[in-house]
Design a protein around this motif. Structure first.
Motif, PDB file in Angstrom:
ATOM      1  N   MET A 100       0.568  -1.019  -0.153  1.00 12.74           N
ATOM      2  CA  MET A 100       0.025  -0.168  -0.053  1.00 12.74           C
ATOM      3  C   MET A 100       0.395   1.681  -0.038  1.00 12.74           C
ATOM      4  N   ALA A 101       1.657   0.820   0.515  1.00 13.03           N
ATOM      5  CA  ALA A 101       3.044   3.045   1.238  1.00 13.03           C
ATOM      6  C   ALA A 101       3.479   3.322  -0.585  1.00 13.03           C
ATOM      7  N   GLN A 102       3.448   1.602  -1.648  1.00 14.89           N
ATOM      8  CA  GLN A 102       4.541   2.035  -2.710  1.00 14.89           C
ATOM      9  C   GLN A 102       3.918   2.967  -3.377  1.00 14.89           C
ATOM     10  N   TYR A 103       2.423   3.247  -3.034  1.00 17.66           N
ATOM     11  CA  TYR A 103       0.870   3.846  -3.851  1.00 17.66           C
ATOM     12  C   TYR A 103       0.685   5.179  -3.269  1.00 17.66           C
TER      13      TYR A 103
END
Length: 341
Positions: A1-4
């Motif tokens: 999620m944190a990649q987005y």
């Protein structure tokens, strides 16, 4: 999620939590909609992960949007705060001028290079250049320049004599030792059981000869003085050769690896450091602590907040020295002074 994104929407959290329990049904909550625990855990996880990322552009942008003030990382101090002194008179009190001062300085530097300087000559030339030197220092001369020009400010004796000239006191060290000795028993009572260093002193004292205990008591009370005022000892004195975290005058005990050894030995190789410079070396911790204190007056420094009560106590209560504009003693200080009475 944190990649987005570091700031998922509520819909993002719900969709991910639903997808998780759909793929792994055994992770469903026993009650409710089946994903509430995962939903809340993900939100808390993101919040804790974002907290230290103060330099991340997305985090800064969202914080500013919601009115948060982003705290900037404060770089470590490298210089000491100087006192804003009132203007000092021109140094014509003793008839000196630039050329004559330069001649005195040359003699002082020559004397400093000698194995055994002539104390009478040194004292005379330091006295004759005193008003000129005070003007230079209070008008912004840096520490490195001051100790290069007037090298006897790099000695414990020179620092003591300089502060004696400032406050018109003949022998500050004698004054300090006489007054502080009277306070030692009361100070040690206040210090009992307050720190691991005090325990090292108690263990050393228990193993010492009777004739050594008076000197050990004086040393322990002086070393542990900040503990009385709940100030950090590492801003006052430290063991080892690691670079100090403070630019203000601090004592380093170079050859000692533990406090018990410091209290056991009569001589302790010590150095006073300030703004990354070695100001002077001594063979006793007591002389080093006093030299570090004298450096505040010699180089026109303001007391830093992290050790202010300790230094004020030494100045006002032990040495009985006051200056124009001194504020009333803080409550924490007067309370300790009353306990020592």
């Amino acid at each position: 999620m944190a990649q987005y994104t570091l700031y998922p929407s509520n819909c993002d959290y719900v969709n991910v939590a639903k997808a998780l329990i759909l793929k792994f049904p055994f992770l469903r909550d026993v009650e409710g909609n089946g994903y509430h625990t995962w939903h809340m855990s993900l939100k808390r996880k993101f919040k804790s992960e974002r907290a230290p990322l103060v330099s991340d552009e997305e985090v800064k942008r969202f914080k500013e949007r919601f009115g948060h003030v982003v705290k900037r990382h404060k770089p470590p101090e490298t210089t000491c705060q100087r006192i804003d002194s009132p203007s000092v008179q021109q140094p014509d009190v003793v008839g000196e001028e630039s050329i004559s001062v330069d001649a005195h300085v040359k003699i002082l530097q020559e004397q400093y290079q000698r194995t055994q300087p002539d104390n009478a000559v040194v004292n005379e030339r330091m006295t004759r250049t005193f008003h000129w030197r005070r003007r230079e220092i209070t008008h912004g001369m840096m520490t490195a320049q001051a100790i290069e020009k007037y090298p006897f400010l790099r000695t414990a004796t020179g620092l003591c004599q300089e502060v004696g000239r400032i406050h018109k006191v003949t022998d500050l060290n004698l004054c300090f030792r006489e007054n502080f000795s009277e306070m030692v028993p009361s100070l040690l009572k206040l210090l009992r059981g307050k720190s691991t260093i005090e325990k090292a002193y108690a263990d050393s004292r228990g193993e010492a000869l009777v004739e050594d205990t008076i000197g050990m008591d004086f040393k322990a009370a002086l070393i542990l003085l900040p503990t009385v005022f709940k100030e950090k000892l590492e801003n006052y004195i430290s063991l080892g050769k690691e670079e100090p975290a403070t630019p203000y005058p601090i004592v380093q005990l170079l050859d000692s690896c533990d406090w018990k050894k410091v209290f056991c030995e009569r001589r302790n190789a010590a150095v006073v450091k300030m703004e990354g410079l070695e100001i002077c070396r001594t063979v006793s911790v007591e002389d080093a602590i006093l030299a570090a204190f004298y450096a505040y007056f010699t180089f026109n420094l303001a007391y830093p907040p992290h050790i202010r009560n300790t230094l004020t106590f030494i100045q006002r209560h032990v040495l009985k020295v006051s200056e124009a504009g001194d504020k009333p003693l803080p409550t924490a200080l007067t309370r300790i002074i009353n306990l020592l009475a």
